[in-house]
Design a protein around this motif. Structure first.
Motif, PDB file in Angstrom:
ATOM      1  N   ARG A  13      -3.793  15.654   1.659  1.00 62.11           N
ATOM      2  CA  ARG A  13      -3.029  14.910   2.484  1.00 62.11           C
ATOM      3  C   ARG A  13      -3.395  15.205   4.011  1.00 62.11           C
ATOM      4  NH1 ARG A  13       0.579  15.243   6.236  1.00 62.11           N
ATOM      5  NH2 ARG A  13       0.767  17.638   5.926  1.00 62.11           N
ATOM      6  N   ARG A  62       4.315   5.721  -0.255  1.00 60.46           N
ATOM      7  CA  ARG A  62       4.812   6.437   1.076  1.00 60.46           C
ATOM      8  C   ARG A  62       4.015   7.640   1.825  1.00 60.46           C
ATOM      9  NH1 ARG A  62       9.423   5.878  -2.455  1.00 60.46           N
ATOM     10  NH2 ARG A  62      10.947   4.109  -1.923  1.00 60.46           N
ATOM     11  N   GLU A  95       1.928   7.369   5.596  1.00 63.09           N
ATOM     12  CA  GLU A  95       2.389   8.306   6.465  1.00 63.09           C
ATOM     13  C   GLU A  95       1.050   9.334   7.341  1.00 63.09           C
ATOM     14  OE1 GLU A  95       5.034  10.939   4.660  1.00 63.09           O
ATOM     15  OE2 GLU A  95       6.607   9.627   4.530  1.00 63.09           O
ATOM     16  N   THR A  96      -0.151   8.996   6.594  1.00 64.68           N
ATOM     17  CA  THR A  96      -1.169   9.691   7.024  1.00 64.68           C
ATOM     18  C   THR A  96      -1.881   9.094   8.038  1.00 64.68           C
ATOM     19  OG1 THR A  96      -2.744   8.777   5.231  1.00 64.68           O
ATOM     20  CG2 THR A  96      -1.572  10.876   4.717  1.00 64.68           C
ATOM     21  N   THR A 154       4.307  -2.843   5.806  1.00 61.54           N
ATOM     22  CA  THR A 154       4.081  -1.857   6.991  1.00 61.54           C
ATOM     23  C   THR A 154       2.798  -2.430   7.556  1.00 61.54           C
ATOM     24  OG1 THR A 154       2.274  -0.624   5.544  1.00 61.54           O
ATOM     25  CG2 THR A 154       4.632  -0.116   5.441  1.00 61.54           C
TER      26      THR A 154
END
Length: 412
Positions: A79, A106, A110-111, A152
């Motif tokens: 991650r 999800r 976020e990365t 997104t």
């Protein structure tokens, strides 16, 4: 059109596409480079963050359009690495490969990556022995995950896994479904390397008539068909090919970057040279080979030490007259040089003459033939390195210049 009714190539390249291949993307494709995802599955691979960043920058410099990373769900370090590479500001788009699951999606979003490559097994083997889900469940899961990613604003690819052992109706139905949702690409994966070029062409051509989005292909090399399958896919209308440097990956790996580039260069040299920095290939392969503790194979496409080595006498003569006689790739385009080997029993006097001229020695053709015979005689005992051959040639030249009678010539 030729007199026999066939369509001729629009160029002088007999290996290029024909006008009939109107769906072909041989002249318009993108590479999704997966060394930092598929390559991490190679038996010897362990890339720390620093090495991943170095490889990502090298791939970006080479010119690949996409760099695919290991799923952030794999580990905490994965991650962090994903986020670090996404933040580099590279020209290549950064993708990560995730299971068709909302939690994975999800975490990946976020990365800060540019897109998600979503995958789920569709063959009876994987549905029974891997995730245990039926096609109705897979379809509903795909709809949920794809819609979420699209909300997104990120790129999204949906791929089946083990595509060539999946039911064709199942495949086309789920591809049609996600295409209507607006995915950027659908993916075909020859996960076990069982497909052949004809099967690939037929499946991609069929899929091209079903979906309007791009088509990505991922070919494993278990049976040695990965490059040929990739080329067949592009001929049939695929748009993106997954590669890894030196082909590293699970088991025997996937389509090698260098091998694919060599194949595509042969089809359209100008296009490939305009897209990629081919002279960076050797440096890139050495970087990855060192990172996974292997040697670049002697017969590796383009960069193997034998790739542009010529030995047989009739080959060497022709190469010296016109390199295109025995070279379909120009070594200088890849930052490489050819080598004509002469220290062996198969050598010819034309090749020896070329080396004599390179050394600035003056010998007649008859004298070159005489020293060639001596090289062959000595090479019947053992092969001679270039230094030994040069030493012999200089000794021979000195003896002839002095008018000496040569009874023996030693090579150190």
């Amino acid at each position: 059109m030729a007199s026999n009714g066939t369509v001729q190539s629009p160029t002088n390249n007999p290996y290029g596409k024909t006008l009939a291949d109107y769906l072909s993307r041989v002249d318009n494709f993108s590479i999704i480079e997966s060394t930092l995802r598929e390559g991490e599955q190679f038996a010897n691979a362990f890339f720390d963050t620093e090495k991943k960043i170095e490889i990502a920058k090298a791939l970006d410099d080479f010119g690949v359009e996409y760099i695919e990373l290991t799923s952030p769900a794999a580990s905490e370090q994965s991650r962090q690495d994903c986020a670090a590479i996404a933040a580099l500001g590279l020209k290549a788009k950064i993708l990560t490969h995730v299971r068709c699951h909302m939690d994975d999606a999800r975490l990946a979003i976020e990365t800060g990556v540019d897109g998600l490559d979503v995958v789920i097994g569709t063959s009876s083997y994987l549905r029974e022995f891997s995730h245990g889900k039926n096609m109705d469940y897979i379809t509903q899961q795909a709809i949920e995950v794809v819609n979420y990613i699209k909300s997104t604003g990120l790129e999204v690819r949906f791929s089946s896994e083990d595509s060539f052992r999946s039911d064709l109706v199942d495949l086309l139905n789920i591809y049609r479904t996600v295409d209507k949702l607006g995915v950027n690409r659908v993916g075909i994966a020859d996960t076990v390397g069982c497909a052949n070029p004809r099967q690939v062409y037929e499946l991609v051509r069929t899929l091209r008539g079903v979906v309007s989005c791009d088509i990505e292909c991922h070919f494993h090399n278990d049976t040695g068909c990965a490059i040929a399958n990739a080329y067949a896919a592009l001929e049939a209308g695929a748009t993106h090919i997954d590669t890894s440097v030196l082909g590293i990956g699970e088991r025997n790996g996937i389509t090698p970057l260098g091998g694919l580039v060599a194949r595509m260069y042969t089809a359209n040299r100008e296009y490939v040279m305009g897209k990629y920095k081919l002279d960076k290939l050797r440096e890139l392969e050495n970087l990855v080979a060192d990172a996974v503790d292997i040697e670049v194979p002697f017969n590796n496409y383009v960069t193997g030490y034998c790739a542009f080595t010529h030995k047989a006498g009739i080959h060497a003569k022709a190469i010296l007259n016109n390199p295109s006689t025995y070279e379909i790739l120009k070594p200088e385009d890849f930052g490489m040089t050819r080598y004509v080997s002469i220290g062996h029993r198969l050598t010819g006097w034309n090749a020896v003459k070329s080396r004599v001229q390179q050394l600035g020695l003056e010998l007649t053709d008859d004298q070159v033939k005489e020293v060639t015979a001596r090289i062959k005689q000595m090479a019947d005992i053992k092969p001679l390195g270039v230094e030994a051959v040069d030493h012999l040639l200089r000794q021979f030249h000195a003896a002839k210049s002095n008018g000496s009678t040569i009874t023996a010539v030693a090579a150190s």
